[in-house]
Design a protein around this motif. Structure first.
Motif, PDB file in Angstrom:
ATOM      1  N   PHE A 268      -7.277   6.330   1.329  1.00  0.00           N
ATOM      2  CA  PHE A 268      -8.908   6.042   1.913  1.00  0.00           C
ATOM      3  C   PHE A 268      -9.797   6.803   1.937  1.00  0.00           C
TER       4      PHE A 268
ATOM      5  N   ILE B 279       0.607  -1.435   0.001  1.00  0.00           N
ATOM      6  CA  ILE B 279       0.156   0.148  -0.249  1.00  0.00           C
ATOM      7  C   ILE B 279       1.027   1.532   0.080  1.00  0.00           C
ATOM      8  N   GLU B 280       1.927   0.988   1.139  1.00  0.00           N
ATOM      9  CA  GLU B 280       2.772   1.941   0.503  1.00  0.00           C
ATOM     10  C   GLU B 280       3.841   2.305  -0.550  1.00  0.00           C
TER      11      GLU B 280
ATOM     12  N   ILE C  33      -0.494   7.986   2.500  1.00  0.00           N
ATOM     13  CA  ILE C  33      -1.326   6.912   2.787  1.00  0.00           C
ATOM     14  C   ILE C  33      -2.897   7.344   2.164  1.00  0.00           C
ATOM     15  N   LEU C  34      -2.751   8.515   3.632  1.00  0.00           N
ATOM     16  CA  LEU C  34      -4.202   8.871   3.644  1.00  0.00           C
ATOM     17  C   LEU C  34      -5.488   9.400   3.396  1.00  0.00           C
TER      18      LEU C  34
END
Lengths: 71, 71
Positions: free
Chosen positions: B70, B55-56, B66-67
């Motif tokens: 989502f 994901i990173e 990353i925020l």
DNA sequence: ATGTGACTCGTAGTCCGTA
DNA sequence: TTACGGACTACGAGTCACA
């Protein structure tokens, strides 16, 4: 095992902090998230590279959004 | 494979949207994130339960936090 | 440029313990 | 209550040929 990548450490610490804020044990969090007791410990210690589905489970168990886990 | 859990669909769509906003192909994103071309496709189609480290990688490749993945 | 099935291999995740 | 270990099974990582 010792993975200890930055992102995992960050995430593990966040879980630990938020868990303590809620005043629950690793065991209780494990129960609520339907994950194993030892696994929660490993996540907090950044020893496992957690998957997205389990990130969601933990967020739910902590009654927060996934977003909050990355702030 | 066909996992297709809500969270994975959400995540996959987000990656796809952000990738297209940047105007790059799956191949290009794969190259930038040091992941395989077909793997990126699988993530966008919610066929893999991606791990935090990857994901990173994708967030970095998209030059976002990353925020943002989502939101 | 992307979707898909099949594949190997490493690790995510469980379960048993002890201190 | 938590850390940590060993042994195990399930599944994610990563690649390929082909459509």
């Amino acid at each position: 095992m010792k993975l200890n990548t930055d992102i995992l450490i960050l995430f593990g610490n966040k879980v630990k902090t938020l868990r303590k804020e809620k005043g629950i044990s690793q065991e209780e969090l494990a129960f609520r998230s339907d994950l194993h007791r030892t696994y929660i410990g490993m996540i907090e210690r950044a020893e496992k590279n957690i998957t997205l589905k389990n990130i969601e489970k933990i967020a739910n168990a902590l009654e927060i959004s996934i977003l909050d886990l990355f702030k």
